[in-house]
Design a protein around this motif. Sequence first.
Motif, PDB file in Angstrom:
ATOM      1  N   ILE A  71      29.799  40.592 -14.304  1.00 13.64           N
ATOM      2  CA  ILE A  71      29.879  40.755 -15.928  1.00 13.64           C
ATOM      3  C   ILE A  71      29.221  40.010 -16.779  1.00 13.64           C
ATOM      4  O   ILE A  71      29.232  38.532 -16.252  1.00 13.64           O
ATOM      5  CB  ILE A  71      31.503  40.953 -15.841  1.00 13.64           C
ATOM      6  N   VAL A  72      28.484  40.583 -17.583  1.00 17.08           N
ATOM      7  CA  VAL A  72      27.680  39.629 -18.743  1.00 17.08           C
ATOM      8  C   VAL A  72      28.559  39.671 -19.997  1.00 17.08           C
ATOM      9  O   VAL A  72      28.795  40.594 -20.477  1.00 17.08           O
ATOM     10  CB  VAL A  72      26.337  40.209 -18.852  1.00 17.08           C
ATOM     11  N   PHE A  73      28.773  38.410 -20.374  1.00 20.89           N
ATOM     12  CA  PHE A  73      29.435  38.249 -21.743  1.00 20.89           C
ATOM     13  C   PHE A  73      28.485  37.534 -22.652  1.00 20.89           C
ATOM     14  O   PHE A  73      27.794  36.447 -22.504  1.00 20.89           O
ATOM     15  CB  PHE A  73      30.682  37.180 -21.754  1.00 20.89           C
ATOM     16  N   GLU A  74      28.087  38.125 -23.662  1.00 19.00           N
ATOM     17  CA  GLU A  74      27.222  37.595 -24.652  1.00 19.00           C
ATOM     18  C   GLU A  74      27.813  37.389 -25.985  1.00 19.00           C
ATOM     19  O   GLU A  74      28.654  38.466 -26.425  1.00 19.00           O
ATOM     20  CB  GLU A  74      25.802  38.533 -24.870  1.00 19.00           C
ATOM     21  N   TRP A  75      27.327  36.419 -26.669  1.00 18.36           N
ATOM     22  CA  TRP A  75      28.175  36.180 -28.111  1.00 18.36           C
ATOM     23  C   TRP A  75      26.904  35.827 -29.050  1.00 18.36           C
ATOM     24  O   TRP A  75      25.879  35.037 -28.841  1.00 18.36           O
ATOM     25  CB  TRP A  75      29.263  35.296 -28.029  1.00 18.36           C
ATOM     26  N   ASP A  76      27.037  36.315 -30.289  1.00 23.84           N
ATOM     27  CA  ASP A  76      26.240  35.509 -31.204  1.00 23.84           C
ATOM     28  C   ASP A  76      26.988  35.785 -32.825  1.00 23.84           C
ATOM     29  O   ASP A  76      27.930  36.504 -32.786  1.00 23.84           O
ATOM     30  CB  ASP A  76      24.701  36.309 -31.157  1.00 23.84           C
ATOM     31  N   ASN A  77      26.478  35.137 -33.689  1.00 16.44           N
ATOM     32  CA  ASN A  77      27.105  34.944 -34.777  1.00 16.44           C
ATOM     33  C   ASN A  77      27.129  36.182 -35.900  1.00 16.44           C
ATOM     34  O   ASN A  77      27.721  36.219 -36.765  1.00 16.44           O
ATOM     35  CB  ASN A  77      26.982  33.730 -35.583  1.00 16.44           C
ATOM     36  N   TYR A  78      26.245  37.175 -35.314  1.00 15.60           N
ATOM     37  CA  TYR A  78      26.039  38.306 -36.106  1.00 15.60           C
ATOM     38  C   TYR A  78      26.896  39.561 -35.542  1.00 15.60           C
ATOM     39  O   TYR A  78      27.807  40.122 -36.241  1.00 15.60           O
ATOM     40  CB  TYR A  78      24.515  38.843 -36.208  1.00 15.60           C
ATOM     41  N   MET A  79      26.791  39.718 -34.189  1.00 11.26           N
ATOM     42  CA  MET A  79      27.491  40.987 -33.567  1.00 11.26           C
ATOM     43  C   MET A  79      28.923  40.538 -32.988  1.00 11.26           C
ATOM     44  O   MET A  79      29.535  41.176 -32.634  1.00 11.26           O
ATOM     45  CB  MET A  79      26.768  41.425 -32.422  1.00 11.26           C
ATOM     46  N   GLU A  80      28.931  39.207 -32.935  1.00 10.43           N
ATOM     47  CA  GLU A  80      30.176  38.681 -32.139  1.00 10.43           C
ATOM     48  C   GLU A  80      30.064  39.103 -30.347  1.00 10.43           C
ATOM     49  O   GLU A  80      29.042  38.875 -30.146  1.00 10.43           O
ATOM     50  CB  GLU A  80      31.436  39.051 -32.630  1.00 10.43           C
TER      51      GLU A  80
END
Length: 112
Positions: A71-80
Amino acid sequence: MNPVRFFAKEFIKVKYKYLNKSIIENVDTDLFNEILEQFLDKGWEKIYEYDAFDAWIDFGKVKIRKNKNVIVFEWDNYMEGVITGNKNQIDQVAKQYCLQSSSVPSYINEST
């Protein structure tokens, strides 16, 4: 539509379908972190973590594995938060946390 863009979108659709993947997008940061921690507490192993200078400021990524499931968890300050993985696993997470899962990323269905 640009032919390159069209074929890129079609490739992603086929990739998600062929690999039996789903995605959950726009997960609130606190919930995103909670879900990740719960997986790690259940014995999932962290196999990759993005660690550049902007890690978890502008962008963050963690891959976890248990048996053959990743499972891949990605976060950015635009899409969360964005969580991708095996369709069955992702659909379970979506149901458990009252989130919406999809068979392709949302930008695939955009008409531009």
